[in-house]
Design an enzyme around this catalytic site. Structure first.
Site, PDB file in Angstrom:
ATOM      1  N   LYS A   1      44.783  44.815  19.051  1.00  0.00           N
ATOM      2  CA  LYS A   1      44.488  44.614  17.620  1.00  0.00           C
ATOM      3  C   LYS A   1      45.700  43.999  16.958  1.00  0.00           C
ATOM      4  O   LYS A   1      46.832  44.420  17.207  1.00  0.00           O
ATOM      5  CB  LYS A   1      44.191  45.983  16.977  1.00  0.00           C
ATOM      6  CG  LYS A   1      43.714  45.882  15.553  1.00  0.00           C
ATOM      7  CD  LYS A   1      42.224  45.684  15.457  1.00  0.00           C
ATOM      8  CE  LYS A   1      41.726  45.360  14.058  1.00  0.00           C
ATOM      9  NZ  LYS A   1      41.936  43.934  13.677  1.00  0.00           N
TER      10      LYS A   1
ATOM     11  N   LYS B   1      52.536  50.524  16.195  1.00  0.00           N
ATOM     12  CA  LYS B   1      51.958  50.883  14.882  1.00  0.00           C
ATOM     13  C   LYS B   1      50.642  51.653  15.060  1.00  0.00           C
ATOM     14  O   LYS B   1      50.427  52.698  14.433  1.00  0.00           O
ATOM     15  CB  LYS B   1      51.701  49.581  14.100  1.00  0.00           C
ATOM     16  CG  LYS B   1      51.375  49.754  12.659  1.00  0.00           C
ATOM     17  CD  LYS B   1      51.075  48.393  12.012  1.00  0.00           C
ATOM     18  CE  LYS B   1      52.252  47.441  12.111  1.00  0.00           C
ATOM     19  NZ  LYS B   1      52.000  46.151  11.406  1.00  0.00           N
TER      20      LYS B   1
ATOM     21  N   LYS C   1      48.937  39.956  18.747  1.00  0.00           N
ATOM     22  CA  LYS C   1      49.201  39.125  17.561  1.00  0.00           C
ATOM     23  C   LYS C   1      48.959  37.677  17.948  1.00  0.00           C
ATOM     24  O   LYS C   1      49.083  37.306  19.119  1.00  0.00           O
ATOM     25  CB  LYS C   1      50.659  39.303  17.102  1.00  0.00           C
ATOM     26  CG  LYS C   1      50.882  38.968  15.649  1.00  0.00           C
ATOM     27  CD  LYS C   1      50.504  40.140  14.749  1.00  0.00           C
ATOM     28  CE  LYS C   1      50.853  39.886  13.302  1.00  0.00           C
ATOM     29  NZ  LYS C   1      50.912  41.129  12.530  1.00  0.00           N
TER      30      LYS C   1
ATOM     31  N   THR D   1      47.024  47.358   2.948  1.00  0.00           N
ATOM     32  CA  THR D   1      48.429  47.388   3.377  1.00  0.00           C
ATOM     33  C   THR D   1      49.309  47.769   2.188  1.00  0.00           C
ATOM     34  O   THR D   1      50.217  48.602   2.306  1.00  0.00           O
ATOM     35  CB  THR D   1      48.843  46.034   3.985  1.00  0.00           C
ATOM     36  OG1 THR D   1      47.843  45.639   4.932  1.00  0.00           O
ATOM     37  CG2 THR D   1      50.182  46.143   4.686  1.00  0.00           C
TER      38      THR D   1
ATOM     39  N   ASN E   1      49.571  38.976  -0.037  1.00  0.00           N
ATOM     40  CA  ASN E   1      48.627  40.092   0.076  1.00  0.00           C
ATOM     41  C   ASN E   1      49.338  41.440  -0.051  1.00  0.00           C
ATOM     42  O   ASN E   1      48.972  42.274  -0.880  1.00  0.00           O
ATOM     43  CB  ASN E   1      47.874  39.999   1.417  1.00  0.00           C
ATOM     44  CG  ASN E   1      47.006  41.226   1.643  1.00  0.00           C
ATOM     45  OD1 ASN E   1      47.501  42.294   1.969  1.00  0.00           O
ATOM     46  ND2 ASN E   1      45.706  41.098   1.437  1.00  0.00           N
TER      47      ASN E   1
ATOM     48  N   SER F   1      41.516  48.279   8.895  1.00  0.00           N
ATOM     49  CA  SER F   1      40.829  47.416   9.867  1.00  0.00           C
ATOM     50  C   SER F   1      40.055  48.254  10.877  1.00  0.00           C
ATOM     51  O   SER F   1      38.960  47.886  11.310  1.00  0.00           O
ATOM     52  CB  SER F   1      41.837  46.535  10.614  1.00  0.00           C
ATOM     53  OG  SER F   1      42.178  45.425   9.833  1.00  0.00           O
TER      54      SER F   1
HETATM   55  N1  LIG Z   1      48.205  41.222   5.452  1.00  0.00           N
HETATM   56  C1  LIG Z   1      48.287  42.400   6.051  1.00  0.00           C
HETATM   57  O1  LIG Z   1      47.331  43.180   6.035  1.00  0.00           O
HETATM   58  C2  LIG Z   1      49.547  42.827   6.730  1.00  0.00           C
HETATM   59  C3  LIG Z   1      50.723  42.098   6.633  1.00  0.00           C
HETATM   60  N2  LIG Z   1      51.875  42.604   7.170  1.00  0.00           N
HETATM   61  C4  LIG Z   1      53.133  41.876   7.062  1.00  0.00           C
HETATM   62  O2  LIG Z   1      53.496  41.759   5.688  1.00  0.00           O
HETATM   63  C5  LIG Z   1      54.243  40.544   5.493  1.00  0.00           C
HETATM   64  C6  LIG Z   1      53.573  39.711   4.411  1.00  0.00           C
HETATM   65  O3  LIG Z   1      52.245  39.432   4.847  1.00  0.00           O
HETATM   66  P1  LIG Z   1      51.107  38.978   3.828  1.00  0.00           P
HETATM   67  O4  LIG Z   1      51.365  39.548   2.482  1.00  0.00           O
HETATM   68  O5  LIG Z   1      49.826  39.234   4.498  1.00  0.00           O
HETATM   69  O6  LIG Z   1      51.342  37.412   3.802  1.00  0.00           O
HETATM   70  P2  LIG Z   1      50.934  36.372   2.655  1.00  0.00           P
HETATM   71  O7  LIG Z   1      50.887  35.058   3.328  1.00  0.00           O
HETATM   72  O8  LIG Z   1      49.756  36.861   1.901  1.00  0.00           O
HETATM   73  O9  LIG Z   1      52.182  36.467   1.662  1.00  0.00           O
HETATM   74  C7  LIG Z   1      53.492  36.241   2.038  1.00  0.00           C
HETATM   75  C8  LIG Z   1      54.271  36.071   0.759  1.00  0.00           C
HETATM   76  O10 LIG Z   1      55.673  36.017   1.047  1.00  0.00           O
HETATM   77  C9  LIG Z   1      56.217  34.886   0.378  1.00  0.00           C
HETATM   78  N3  LIG Z   1      57.392  34.406   1.085  1.00  0.00           N
HETATM   79  C10 LIG Z   1      57.450  33.639   2.192  1.00  0.00           C
HETATM   80  N4  LIG Z   1      58.719  33.386   2.513  1.00  0.00           N
HETATM   81  C11 LIG Z   1      59.476  34.018   1.590  1.00  0.00           C
HETATM   82  C12 LIG Z   1      60.865  34.130   1.360  1.00  0.00           C
HETATM   83  N5  LIG Z   1      61.740  33.509   2.135  1.00  0.00           N
HETATM   84  N6  LIG Z   1      61.290  34.868   0.307  1.00  0.00           N
HETATM   85  C13 LIG Z   1      60.419  35.479  -0.511  1.00  0.00           C
HETATM   86  N7  LIG Z   1      59.081  35.388  -0.352  1.00  0.00           N
HETATM   87  C14 LIG Z   1      58.621  34.671   0.691  1.00  0.00           C
HETATM   88  C15 LIG Z   1      55.083  33.875   0.364  1.00  0.00           C
HETATM   89  O11 LIG Z   1      55.295  32.877  -0.595  1.00  0.00           O
HETATM   90  P3  LIG Z   1      54.716  31.387  -0.295  1.00  0.00           P
HETATM   91  O12 LIG Z   1      53.240  31.526  -0.295  1.00  0.00           O
HETATM   92  O13 LIG Z   1      55.288  30.615  -1.401  1.00  0.00           O
HETATM   93  O14 LIG Z   1      55.249  30.983   1.063  1.00  0.00           O
HETATM   94  C16 LIG Z   1      53.913  34.779   0.031  1.00  0.00           C
HETATM   95  O15 LIG Z   1      53.832  35.053  -1.336  1.00  0.00           O
HETATM   96  C17 LIG Z   1      54.341  39.888   6.859  1.00  0.00           C
HETATM   97  O16 LIG Z   1      55.500  40.342   7.516  1.00  0.00           O
HETATM   98  C18 LIG Z   1      53.114  40.457   7.594  1.00  0.00           C
HETATM   99  O17 LIG Z   1      53.243  40.421   8.995  1.00  0.00           O
HETATM  100  C19 LIG Z   1      51.904  43.820   7.795  1.00  0.00           C
HETATM  101  C20 LIG Z   1      50.787  44.561   7.913  1.00  0.00           C
HETATM  102  C21 LIG Z   1      49.486  44.092   7.483  1.00  0.00           C
HETATM  103  O1  LIG Z   2      44.576  44.654  10.377  1.00  0.00           O
HETATM  104  C1  LIG Z   2      44.944  44.428  11.514  1.00  0.00           C
HETATM  105  O2  LIG Z   2      44.256  44.516  12.497  1.00  0.00           O
HETATM  106  C2  LIG Z   2      46.385  44.017  11.781  1.00  0.00           C
HETATM  107  C3  LIG Z   2      47.212  43.691  10.591  1.00  0.00           C
HETATM  108  C4  LIG Z   2      48.528  43.190  11.082  1.00  0.00           C
HETATM  109  O3  LIG Z   2      48.616  42.101  11.594  1.00  0.00           O
HETATM  110  C5  LIG Z   2      49.698  44.040  11.020  1.00  0.00           C
HETATM  111  O4  LIG Z   2      49.585  45.254  10.786  1.00  0.00           O
HETATM  112  O5  LIG Z   2      50.818  43.525  11.222  1.00  0.00           O
END
Ligand SMILES: NC(=O)C1=CN([C@@H]2O[C@H](COP(=O)(O)OP(=O)(O)OC[C@H]3O[C@@H](n4cnc5c(N)ncnc54)[C@H](OP(=O)(O)O)[C@@H]3O)[C@@H](O)[C@H]2O)C=CC1
Ligand SMILES: O=C(O)CCC(=O)C(=O)O
Length: 425
Positions: A79, A103, A115, A199, A230, A358
């Site tokens: 996953k 995790k 991944k 998240t 997100n 999920s």
């Molecule tokens: N989505 C999920 O359910 C999950 C996500 N994660 C982790 O959380 C993190 C964020 O994921 P997610 O929110 O989904 O991703 P998104 O693509 O939705 O958002 C990422 C955000 O970070 C910003 N960003 C990118 N680079 C930088 C930087 N150098 N400094 C500051 N901001 C920056 C982006 O801006 P811009 O768009 O301008 O690039 C964007 O707003 C990742 O590490 C991901 O692996 C972990 C668990 C679950």
């Molecule tokens: O929702 C999932 O299956 C995984 C989300 C994810 O990529 C993460 O937790 O880093």
């Protein structure tokens, strides 16, 4: 004893696979892990690399490279999310896949870890190009994914639309609709209520529990968040609604600071309309790298890896670090944070709300019966509170920090399953 020696080069320090392996080895040593199990768990079980063509809007053919890495399927189907990024590397995807195994084990849900990633710049691609790329990538990895094999989800720069295209492409090849092949889908296509915010909600629970553990009141607690995608935007909104004061938000193109608190509802609206935080009137502009070093109670990196390294860890001015992103802190920085007595909630616990929701989505798709949002949020919060408790109690009992405790707990659970299955006979 240091997890990773401070004499490593910066390149080694910021390699996510090295960062994962350093913590794995330290925790495995502490557990006195059997040598064979060590070998099984220290490398991914499958790495798929695909190179595939996509017709761009102007008629050109572009070649793209994509990865899907499965670290473990010992506890159930692999996953983990799929990210689109120009900087995506195999080592990064390997590390992210392993973190998914740990995790899922920390929150005790029946999945292994995987991944995926595609090297591309989604900000420079049209919706049509993204759809064609997503469908072709799905077709290239189709034999390795499936509801009982490996279930992708959204990650950086992918979303429910991306998941809908993957689900549709997979279903076309299977000649039937298979909603449970991915999670994070739109509600109308078998998605789950609460998954989009999950998240961020989990990050909030990690903050609540940290404050309870440290006996600090929530009201007015000052928070700085890096990333307003997100994870970051949902954490910010839910936390503001819960009494936290969001004093800073940092994005790639700049940050915002307001010591009296930023109105997150207005900021979400502003970013939706302008696609940037720059120019928002409800806060002062501040460079992002300066903002994350500003004084606050809780710092939440929620964007990317390697934000806190040997170069800036000693300058952090937070009391608590809650890792919304995967891998935001390097192993060398861990030692510095420990010396500064910063309370760290590690990524494999702090951002586990997404994969937990999920799991609920996968169960609902397979049941064909969909739950109310209140039930999902309640069950999510219960799992996360219990997991937080497991980790901090384990840390106390074994005299290790929270990150190593989470790794030890997870490795022990996965190792136990492997032994029970007799995979290691
Ligand atoms: N989505 C999920 O359910 C999950 C996500 N994660 C982790 O959380 C993190 C964020 O994921 P997610 O929110 O989904 O991703 P998104 O693509 O939705 O958002 C990422 C955000 O970070 C910003 N960003 C990118 N680079 C930088 C930087 N150098 N400094 C500051 N901001 C920056 C982006 O801006 P811009 O768009 O301008 O690039 C964007 O707003 C990742 O590490 C991901 O692996 C972990 C668990 C679950
Ligand atoms: O929702 C999932 O299956 C995984 C989300 C994810 O990529 C993460 O937790 O880093």
């Amino acid at each position: 004893m240091a997890v990773l020696t401070p004499t490593v080069t910066l390149d080694q320090e910021i390699n996510p696979w090295e960062a994962q392996s350093a913590r794995f080895e330290f925790a495995a040593r502490k557990l006195n892990l059997d040598e064979g199990l060590w070998k099984v768990l220290s490398s991914p079980s499958r790495e798929v690399i695909v190179h595939f063509p996509v017709t761009m809007d102007d008629g050109r053919i572009e070649m793209f490279t994509g990865y899907r890495v499965q670290h473990s399927q010992a506890r159930g189907p692999a996953k983990g999310g799929i990210r689109y990024s120009p900087d995506c590397t195999l080592d990064e995807v390997r590390a992210l896949a392993s973190w998914m195994t740990w995790k899922c084990a920390v929150v005790n849900i029946p999945f292994g870890g995987a991944k995926g990633g595609v090297i591309c710049d989604p900000h420079k691609m049209s919706k049509g190009e993204l759809e064609r790329m997503t469908r072709r990538y799905t077709a290239e990895i189709i034999e390795f994914i499936g509801p009982e094999k490996d279930v992708p989800a959204p990650d950086v720069n992918t979303n429910e639309q991306t998941m809908a295209w993957i689900m549709d492409t997979y279903s076309m090849h299977m000649r039937q609709t298979v909603t449970s092949v991915v999670t994070g889908k739109p509600l109308t296509l078998g998605g789950s209520r609460g998954r989009t915010e999950a998240t961020g909600r989990g990050v909030m629970v990690a903050c609540d529990e940290s404050l309870r553990y440290l006996k600090i009141p929530i009201d007015g607690c000052r928070v700085i968040i890096q990333g307003f995608g997100n994870v970051g935007s949902n954490a910010a909104r839910l936390m503001m609604e819960h009494g936290y004061k969001i004093i800073g938000i940092a994005e790639k193109d700049g940050g915002l600071f307001n010591p009296n608190g930023i109105d997150v509802h207005q900021l979400v609206e502003y970013k939706y309309r302008n696609n940037t935080l720059l120019g928002f009137r409800g806060a002062e502009a501040m460079p992002s790298d300066e903002l994350i070093l500003s004084e606050c109670d809780i710092l939440i990196p929620a964007a990317m890896e390697n934000v806190i390294t040997s170069r800036n860890a000693d300058k952090l001015r937070c009391r608590i670090l809650v890792e919304g992103a995967n891998g935001p802190t390097t192993a060398v920085a861990d030692e510095i944070l420990a010396d500064k007595r910063i309370f760290v909630v590690p990524d494999i616990l702090a951002n586990s709300g997404g994969v937990t929701a999920s799991y609920f989505e996968w169960v609902q798709d397979r049941q064909g019966y969909f739950w109310k949002e209140a039930i999902i949020n309640e069950q999510l919060e219960t799992i996360l509170r219990d997991s937080f408790d497991d980790v901090v109690r384990y840390a106390e009992a074994h005299n290790v920090n929270n990150r190593i405790a989470a790794y030890m707990l997870a490795i022990d659970r996965v190792a136990h399953t492997i032994k029970q299955r007799g995979l290691y006979a």
